[in-house]
Design an enzyme around this catalytic site. Structure first.
Site, short mmCIF file in Angstrom:
data_model
loop_
_atom_site.label_atom_id
_atom_site.label_comp_id
_atom_site.label_asym_id
_atom_site.label_seq_id
_atom_site.Cartn_x
_atom_site.Cartn_y
_atom_site.Cartn_z
N CYS A 12 -1.34 9.51 5.82
CA CYS A 12 -1.09 10.55 4.82
C CYS A 12 0.35 10.50 4.30
O CYS A 12 1.25 10.09 5.02
CB CYS A 12 -1.33 11.91 5.44
SG CYS A 12 -2.97 12.11 6.10
N ARG B 296 0.86 2.88 1.93
CA ARG B 296 0.72 3.32 3.32
C ARG B 296 -0.74 3.46 3.74
O ARG B 296 -1.01 3.60 4.94
CB ARG B 296 1.43 4.67 3.51
CG ARG B 296 2.92 4.57 3.31
CD ARG B 296 3.53 5.95 3.27
NE ARG B 296 3.37 6.61 4.55
CZ ARG B 296 4.29 6.65 5.50
NH1 ARG B 296 5.44 6.06 5.30
NH2 ARG B 296 4.08 7.29 6.62
N TRP C 236 -5.29 10.31 4.45
CA TRP C 236 -6.00 9.27 5.22
C TRP C 236 -6.86 10.04 6.21
O TRP C 236 -6.34 10.68 7.12
CB TRP C 236 -4.97 8.37 5.91
CG TRP C 236 -5.54 7.18 6.61
CD1 TRP C 236 -5.88 5.98 6.03
CD2 TRP C 236 -5.81 7.04 8.01
NE1 TRP C 236 -6.35 5.12 7.00
CE2 TRP C 236 -6.32 5.74 8.22
CE3 TRP C 236 -5.69 7.89 9.11
CZ2 TRP C 236 -6.69 5.27 9.47
CZ3 TRP C 236 -6.05 7.41 10.37
CH2 TRP C 236 -6.55 6.11 10.53
N ASN D 183 0.83 16.33 6.93
CA ASN D 183 0.62 15.05 7.63
C ASN D 183 0.61 15.36 9.12
O ASN D 183 1.35 16.22 9.58
CB ASN D 183 1.79 14.09 7.39
CG ASN D 183 1.79 13.53 5.99
OD1 ASN D 183 0.92 13.83 5.20
ND2 ASN D 183 2.80 12.73 5.69
N GLY D 184 -0.18 14.59 9.88
CA GLY D 184 -0.21 14.79 11.33
C GLY D 184 -1.54 15.34 11.77
O GLY D 184 -2.51 15.37 10.99
N GLU E 156 -2.52 -12.84 16.37
CA GLU E 156 -1.96 -12.30 15.13
C GLU E 156 -2.70 -12.89 13.92
O GLU E 156 -2.97 -12.19 12.96
CB GLU E 156 -0.45 -12.59 15.09
CG GLU E 156 0.28 -12.20 13.81
CD GLU E 156 0.19 -10.71 13.46
OE1 GLU E 156 -0.25 -9.90 14.29
OE2 GLU E 156 0.55 -10.38 12.32
N LYS F 29 -4.70 -10.67 11.17
CA LYS F 29 -4.46 -10.75 9.72
C LYS F 29 -5.76 -10.98 8.98
O LYS F 29 -6.04 -10.34 7.98
CB LYS F 29 -3.52 -11.92 9.38
CG LYS F 29 -2.06 -11.82 9.67
CD LYS F 29 -1.26 -10.88 8.82
CE LYS F 29 -1.36 -9.50 9.36
NZ LYS F 29 -0.42 -9.09 10.35
N GLU G 141 -8.00 -7.87 9.09
CA GLU G 141 -7.42 -6.74 8.33
C GLU G 141 -7.69 -6.84 6.84
O GLU G 141 -8.03 -5.85 6.21
CB GLU G 141 -5.89 -6.71 8.51
CG GLU G 141 -5.40 -6.05 9.77
CD GLU G 141 -3.87 -6.08 9.88
OE1 GLU G 141 -3.31 -5.08 10.31
OE2 GLU G 141 -3.25 -7.11 9.54
N HIS H 77 -15.37 -19.92 29.14
CA HIS H 77 -15.76 -18.74 29.93
C HIS H 77 -16.45 -17.69 29.06
O HIS H 77 -16.51 -16.53 29.44
CB HIS H 77 -14.53 -18.15 30.62
CG HIS H 77 -13.89 -19.10 31.58
ND1 HIS H 77 -14.53 -19.54 32.72
CD2 HIS H 77 -12.70 -19.73 31.55
CE1 HIS H 77 -13.75 -20.38 33.38
NE2 HIS H 77 -12.63 -20.52 32.68
N LYS I 113 -0.34 1.77 6.72
CA LYS I 113 0.87 0.99 7.01
C LYS I 113 1.62 1.57 8.20
O LYS I 113 2.13 0.85 9.03
CB LYS I 113 1.76 0.99 5.76
CG LYS I 113 3.05 0.20 5.90
CD LYS I 113 2.76 -1.26 5.84
CE LYS I 113 3.94 -2.11 6.26
NZ LYS I 113 3.52 -3.42 6.76
C1 G6P Z 1 -0.34 -0.25 11.69
C2 G6P Z 1 0.03 -1.30 10.67
C3 G6P Z 1 0.35 -2.62 11.38
C4 G6P Z 1 1.44 -2.40 12.43
C5 G6P Z 1 1.08 -1.28 13.40
C6 G6P Z 1 2.28 -0.89 14.25
O1 G6P Z 1 -1.55 -0.58 12.30
O2 G6P Z 1 -1.01 -1.51 9.74
O3 G6P Z 1 0.78 -3.58 10.45
O4 G6P Z 1 1.63 -3.58 13.14
O5 G6P Z 1 0.69 -0.11 12.68
O6 G6P Z 1 3.26 -0.36 13.40
P1 G6P Z 1 4.81 -0.40 13.66
O7 G6P Z 1 5.40 0.22 12.43
O8 G6P Z 1 5.06 0.42 14.89
O9 G6P Z 1 5.21 -1.82 13.85
#
Ligand code: G6P
Length: 609
Positions: free
Chosen positions: A2, A27, A74, A99-100, A482, A486, A489, A505, A604
């Protein structure tokens, strides 16, 4: 997650608020809304989907006024519908954005219903606006009524409130969720992220935990958690790091991938000399580098993967134990803390709720010190940690983290070398060799990015794939994790990552002609073992995509797609080999036509649990 924008000005604020919401789109959100306060009263528009849908409503039914609040939502409590979108109202007069998460919302909701309040949404937020409305019955002053109402809330919040007939002030507050005040000339603003206000000001006051702020057109009054008036410092935003322009690139993600040589160089700047890592990088209080005997790394998402790579470096170079854990798990268990342990958090945003909670918990557990490796200098994590090493990646807009990850790795390698050197675990020659390797890192990353067009061609093979398996060994295992993150995502392809030795395994059962297997294969002592694992895959018809260093002996063949990655010193392999996987996910997402920079359901900065 949010986002909040609020404005009180001498001019119409509708455009300011809508532009602020556009700037918050990165975000992640699923609906939005704006309430404008003018002589007629408080009027709102809400829309599901992109901010453009809200702008369209303003086109057909303009709302003008010199004060207003706005929000991107969100969804947490209740689906993304217009009814659940903020601003929420109590009666027709009082509007609020939030927010929150309010944890005791169910109890509060029951109490408010008993008092006669009718709920129009399924959100936790709506209880706040009714609580304030109820407080106004006995306390007509809006500021005091907000303060009284907030006492009933458990959980995290940042809010902005506007009341009809109170055209001269806007009230906002924060606890657990970030909020910043934008300082203007005869106009003032509030937002959950300073980026939302860069079109109107570059001067900011970062509110602290428990702050309540009263904004008029020419005055900002901050009350702290003890209800004392406080003068908070004004910081000036450095526009050189404003990244809100895509430039020549089609997406922010691609722009940010290409920025990596530059930002990695910035991360190294002033932290290494000709042949040494400088302990001054950690501030005046760098004694922990020598004293530390154990490290706990805690983070979420991509930052967690960076921590997993660091474990290999720390144990290899500094010869001390290191464990890595996701913050959402760490914060809810009893943690045994060995003597002289360092608590190290990694976070791009510095606002991730779980990481912050873990750090606050760790402060009471007897650690040597808390160090944050973070990208946002003004963030809560930076302000509350004992020590900080900033990654200097500049603003990252793409939800899928790229440059934030490789700069975290760079900062972690600096930290690992500094600890190893201070603890006497590094010979002078080895220290010099590592620093020379670090100096070459920006140019290695640049060379890896030059594989872009070749990787784009490979990406076409994924157009109709539904699954993918990533394999890696040693520090390449977290890089495989990672890579898989990606891909899922932004292209919505189901992807898993395994240490290649674990293949037999379980995951081998998934391998057939439809399964692409992606691996990064540096030329190191694990190469032969990795090659055997890949043979096992080929024997079952799996299609291999290998990103290998020179002289690894891989070649293009039936069922094997091979892309060469430039040679680098072994210690740098995890950083440089990340690049082809970033580019692969990017191009696959483009081929699949997904929303690359704002993938569905993701945010984000995850400021709720
Ligand atoms: C969200 C973002 C990721 C990020 C994660 C941790 O899931 O989409 O890209 O890695 O939060 O965020 P931070 O700001 O703590 O690295």
């Amino acid at each position: 997650m949010c986002g909040i924008v609020g404005a009180i000005a001498q001019r119409n604020v509708a455009k300011i608020l809508l532009e602020g919401l556009s700037r918050l789109e990165y975000r992640g959100y699923d609906s939005s809304g704006v309430a404008i306060n003018n002589e007629v009263g408080v009027r709102a528009h809400r829309a599901v989907g992109k901010v453009q849908a809200l702008k369209d409503k303003f086109e057909s039914a303009p709302l003008d006024g010199k004060m207003g609040i706005a929000h991107t939502r969100w969804a947490t409590h209740g689906k993304p519908t217009e009814e659940n979108a903020h601003p929420h109202f109590s009666g027709d007069d009082l509007a609020l954005v939030h927010n929150g998460i309010i944890e005791n919302h169910e109890t509060l909701r029951r109490n408010l219903i008993e008092l006669g309040y009718e709920f129009r949404s399924q959100t936790d937020t709506e209880v706040i606006v009714h609580l304030i409305h109820n407080a106004l019955k006995t306390e007509p002053d809006l500021l005091q009524a907000v303060k009284n109402a907030l006492k009933h809330l458990h959980g995290a919040f940042a809010i902005a409130v506007t009341l009809n007939h109170e055209n001269d002030r806007l009230i906002a507050a924060r606890k657990g969720s970030p909020l910043v005040v934008g300082v203007g000339i005869e106009e003032n603003f509030v937002a959950s992220d300073q980026l939302a206000l860069l079109h109107v000001t570059d001067q900011f006051i970062f509110l602290e935990e428990g702050d309540v702020v009263e904004l008029t057109r020419d005055q900002i009054t901050v009350f702290d958690a003890n209800d004392q008036v406080q003068e908070r410092p004004i910081s000036v935003f450095n526009h050189h790091v404003d990244a809100s322009d895509k430039g020549e690139f089609r997406h922010y993600m691609l722009k940010e991938i290409y920025e990596q040589p530059k930002v990695i160089a910035a991360c190294l700047e002033g932290r290494i000399s000709e042949d040494r890592v400088l302990t001054s990088s950690f501030g005046a209080d760098s004694a922990f580098l020598k004293d530390v005997e154990n490290i706990h790394i805690v983070a979420c998402g991509t930052s967690y993967h960076a921590g997993m790579v660091a474990k290999y470096w720390i144990e290899e170079l500094a010869n001390i134990p290191c464990s890595v854990e996701v913050a959402s798990e760490y914060r809810y268990r009893k943690v045994a803390v060995p003597k002289k342990s360092l608590f190290l958090t990694l976070s791009q945003s510095g606002e991730t709720a779980d990481t912050l909670a873990a750090m606050r918990m760790a402060k009471g557990l007897g650690y040597l010190t808390t160090l944050a490796i973070c990208n946002v200098p003004s963030s809560t994590l930076v302000r509350e940690s004992d020590l900080t090493l900033l990654t200097r990646a500049g603003t990252e807009i793409g939800v899928a983290s790229t440059k934030a990850f490789t700069t975290q790795l760079t900062a972690l390698l600096i930290t690992s070398i500094a600890i190893a050197a201070e603890k006497g675990e590094l010979s002078d020659d080895k220290h010099t060799a590592l620093v020379h390797a670090l100096r070459s890192l920006p140019s290695y990353v640049d060379a890896a990015i030059k594989q872009d067009s070749a990787i784009k061609l490979v990406s076409e093979h994924f157009a109709n794939k539904h699954n993918a398996l990533f394999l890696g060994r040693g520090p390449m295992f977290p890089i495989a994790l990672e890579g898989a993150l990606k891909l899922k995502e932004i292209s919505y392809i189901h992807a898993e990552a395994y240490p290649a030795g674990e293949l037999k395994h379980g995951p081998l059962a998934l391998v057939d002609e439809t399964m692409p297997i992606i691996t990064v294969a540096p030329n190191n002592q694990m190469l032969d073992k990795l090659k055997s694992n890949l043979q096992e895959v080929r024997a079952r018809g799996g299609e291999l995509f290998v990103f290998g260093a020179k002289e690894t002996g891989f070649a293009q063949a039936e069922g094997i797609h091979y892309n060469e990655i430039p040679w680098v010193e072994e210690v740098l392999e995890p950083i440089v080999h990340t690049i082809p996987l970033q580019l692969l996910s990017y191009h696959v997402a483009v081929v699949k036509g997904t929303d690359v920079d704002q993938p569905r359901n993701l945010a984000k900065s995850v400021t709720v649990e």
